[in-house]
Scaffold this active site. Structure first.
Site, PDB file in Angstrom:
ATOM      1  N   SER A   1       0.862  -5.750  -3.166  1.00  0.00           N
ATOM      2  CA  SER A   1       1.599  -6.834  -3.097  1.00  0.00           C
ATOM      3  C   SER A   1       1.986  -7.194  -4.679  1.00  0.00           C
ATOM      4  CB  SER A   1       0.986  -8.107  -2.514  1.00  0.00           C
ATOM      5  OG  SER A   1       1.808  -9.301  -2.386  1.00  0.00           O
TER       6      SER A   1
ATOM      7  N   ASP B   1       0.252   2.817  22.677  1.00  0.00           N
ATOM      8  CA  ASP B   1      -0.851   2.443  22.127  1.00  0.00           C
ATOM      9  C   ASP B   1      -0.937   0.982  21.504  1.00  0.00           C
ATOM     10  OD1 ASP B   1       0.458   3.000  20.104  1.00  0.00           O
ATOM     11  OD2 ASP B   1      -0.765   4.388  19.172  1.00  0.00           O
TER      12      ASP B   1
ATOM     13  N   ASP C   1       5.267  -5.137   7.737  1.00  0.00           N
ATOM     14  CA  ASP C   1       4.932  -6.151   6.898  1.00  0.00           C
ATOM     15  C   ASP C   1       5.674  -7.457   6.984  1.00  0.00           C
ATOM     16  OD1 ASP C   1       4.839  -7.557   4.246  1.00  0.00           O
ATOM     17  OD2 ASP C   1       4.192  -5.660   3.374  1.00  0.00           O
TER      18      ASP C   1
ATOM     19  N   HIS D   1       1.130  -7.145   6.003  1.00  0.00           N
ATOM     20  CA  HIS D   1       1.146  -7.080   4.675  1.00  0.00           C
ATOM     21  C   HIS D   1      -0.106  -6.980   3.912  1.00  0.00           C
ATOM     22  CE1 HIS D   1       2.717  -7.931   0.626  1.00  0.00           C
ATOM     23  NE2 HIS D   1       1.947  -8.790   0.374  1.00  0.00           N
TER      24      HIS D   1
END
Length: 581
Positions: free
Chosen positions: A199, A273, A446, A492
């Protein structure tokens, strides 16, 4: 390497070290290991501030960036100042016990407006025999954040703090940390230097790779918050969509749209899945309108949110029941298109269709019994504090704010902070020439920084450094030293509760070390499912631009080249006259 045992005393010099943590982790020895004054022009280290404390049997578990471990280390803190400034910058270093030291240094970064992540990232160095460090940037303590010190007063930027946050503090951390580590362990051998951050920490990593060729041998860079001019106000885009379209969807409605998107697109990667590994195929084949009319229900809940100045606000959300509306789908579709000017030119990119709609969250008015606009503080603070230079945490209204207004804010932020926070310089020739390696990853789902941002930067580097090569050849050349991985289902800088069976690259630093020190090229990135029904399952992540495709009933994964998919990740930001790297 071999460690020398010696008797410590007042005459101990910095080039020597003891054979046990108990002997070496003393204030006397730590002080002797401080770099000499003047080794960095303009920096004075304050020897009177140094502390050293041994820590035994420390343990970490359940982390996403390094495995569970138990270890001993020496915790060292000290401060330095800059000539001509009335400042103090604090550093905290963790050093492994001498028998575990492997001639490595690790710099770590922060998140949001924090220049460090406290001690959370430091075990990632100790586990691999590296000394590791953090900086407070001179902001007044390790818990102090950049937005607290950015303004000296309304209208006046604290430019020392700005440039320390932008790139100077991490450069100084590495210079001082590497020198201290070599002195502390008394080694003249090569010290391998690494970085790991995600980040804002990812942006901080690029800030160094782009500027300092020989600072690190390799960097692990996750979901970087680069391109501040666009990234920060982009958080406001869904609020402006809702405000413009006049519809404020209940959070449960958007969650239903997201969950149906995940369910419908799950099979497109060849394996059912609960994880969407191919959001590009989702873009190509899933029609969001098919969610209209689907029933949703969410129980009442209460929550506490952490605001930007570390204030907390509690709120209650009532029970939500209903059906997905055409208006809700129209709002979601507009968000997924990404920001365009009113005349249709692209200004930025949005999240992939399987990401949660966190930035679009609305608030419930218990008096009117309606859902209303809730301006996201991340974007709102950027406009008020960093563009309008007012000591305000958020915007109070979006009155008269249009898509063009948001584009204008992006242009202003880019122009004002181009040299310090944008962090998109695409010519990495000096770093590459020095032998540096980069492992760059980004969660495909994200919900805070678009993965398309990472893809666009990687492509900018390719075009800049290999302009005469074809797309495929340029990517092959780039992959010799810089590899990008999109992590299926990941949120994220973390796993994703909406796609719990998704893998996460927990040991990427180890992979980087093997690449740098043993020339083991990571054709695919190792990852592990850290939660869900498949917890513990080992998987591999494809190197971009290859994309995963499961075969043989989901038992075998291939990395395939699919031009139509790649095209969905390619953006022409024609709202700008200058290139947006």
């Amino acid at each position: 390497m071999k460690f020398q045992s010696l008797t410590l005393g007042a005459g101990l010099v910095g080039a020597a070290y003891a054979s046990t943590l108990k002997d070496v982790c003393t204030t006397t020895h730590a002080k002797s290991a401080l770099p000499k004054s003047g080794f960095v022009n303009g920096i004075s280290i304050k020897s009177t501030t140094i502390t050293a404390s041994p820590v035994y049997n420390a343990s970490v578990s359940g982390q996403v960036f390094f495995p569970d471990a138990t270890f001993d280390y020496c915790n060292v803190t000290f401060a330095y100042s800059h000539t001509g400034r009335d400042d103090q910058v604090q550093l905290e270093l963790w050093l492994p016990s001498p028998d575990k030291f492997q001639n490595r240094w690790l710099s770590t970064g922060g998140g949001g407006y924090a220049i460090n992540s406290g001690s959370n990232s430091l075990p990632g160095g100790i586990i691999y025999g590296a000394a590791a460090g953090i900086t407070d940037g001179g902001f007044g303590g390790f818990d102090a954040q950049f937005d607290e010190v950015f303004l000296l007063a309304n209208g006046t930027i604290n430019r020392d703090a700005l440039y320390m946050f932008g790139y100077e503090a991490h450069h100084e951390l590495t210079l001082i940390g590497k020198a201290f580590t070599k002195n502390f362990f008394g080694t003249q051998d090569k010290l391998y230097a690494y970085y790991q951050g995600c980040s804002e920490g990812g942006r901080e990593g690029w800030s160094q790779v782009q500027r300092y060729a020989d600072e690190w041998d390799g960097a692990v860079i996750g979901a970087p918050a680069m391109r501040y001019g666009q990234q920060q106000p982009n958080h406001l885009y869904p609020d402006i969509v809702e405000h413009t379209m006049g519809y404020y969807p209940p959070p449960c409605e958007l969650e239903k749209i997201m969950n149906m998107t995940i369910s419908s697109c799950d099979k497109l990667d060849g394996r059912v899945d609960g994880v969407v590994s191919r959001t590009d195929l989702c873009k190509l084949h899933f029609n969001l309108n098919t969610t209209i009319g689907a029933s949703y229900h969410c129980a009442a809940s209460s929550s506490t949110r952490n605001l930007k100045k570390r204030a907390f606000i509690s709120s209650s959300t009532p029970e939500q029941s209903g059906k997905v509306t055409a208006k809700g789908v129209a709002v979601a579709s507009k968000m997924l298109e990404g920001l365009h000017t009113l005349d249709g030119k692209r200004a930025y990119v949005w999240y992939q269709p399987t990401a949660s709609f966190d930035d679009a969250a609305t608030q419930y008015n218990s008096e009117t019994k309606k859902w209303e606009l809730d301006i996201t503080s991340f974007g709102g603070e950027w406009v008020k504090r960093f563009l309008e230079l007012e000591d305000v945490d958020n915007m109070s209204t979006l009155q008269n704010v249009t898509y063009d207004t948001l584009v204008d804010w992006m242009k202003l932020g880019q122009a004002r902070y181009e040299d310090v926070l944008q962090t998109t310089m695409p010519d990495l020739t000096p770093f590459h020439s020095a032998g540096g390696k980069v492992l760059h990853f980004h969660g495909e789902s994200d919900n805070s920084i678009p993965p398309g941002s990472s893809v666009h930067y990687q492509d900018s580097v390719r075009k800049t450094m290999y302009p005469e090569m074809s797309y495929k050849d340029g990517n092959r050349a780039l992959a010799d030293w810089y590899r990008l991985y999109l992590i299926p289902g990941a949120a994220h800088c973390n796993t994703n509760s909406y796609q719990p069976n998704g893998p996460f690259p927990q040991t990427t630093l180890e992979t980087l070390i093997q690449w740098v020190e043993s020339d083991v090229v990571p054709q695919r990135l190792n990852a592990t499912v850290l939660q869900g029904d498949r917890e513990g399952e080992k998987q591999e992540i494809c190197t971009w631009p290859l994309r995963p495709l499961w075969k043989n009933n989901g038992t075998t994964m291939d990395c395939v080249y699919h031009q139509a998919s790649i095209d969905t990740w390619t953006y022409d930001f024609n709202a700008y006259k200058l290139p947006l790297y």
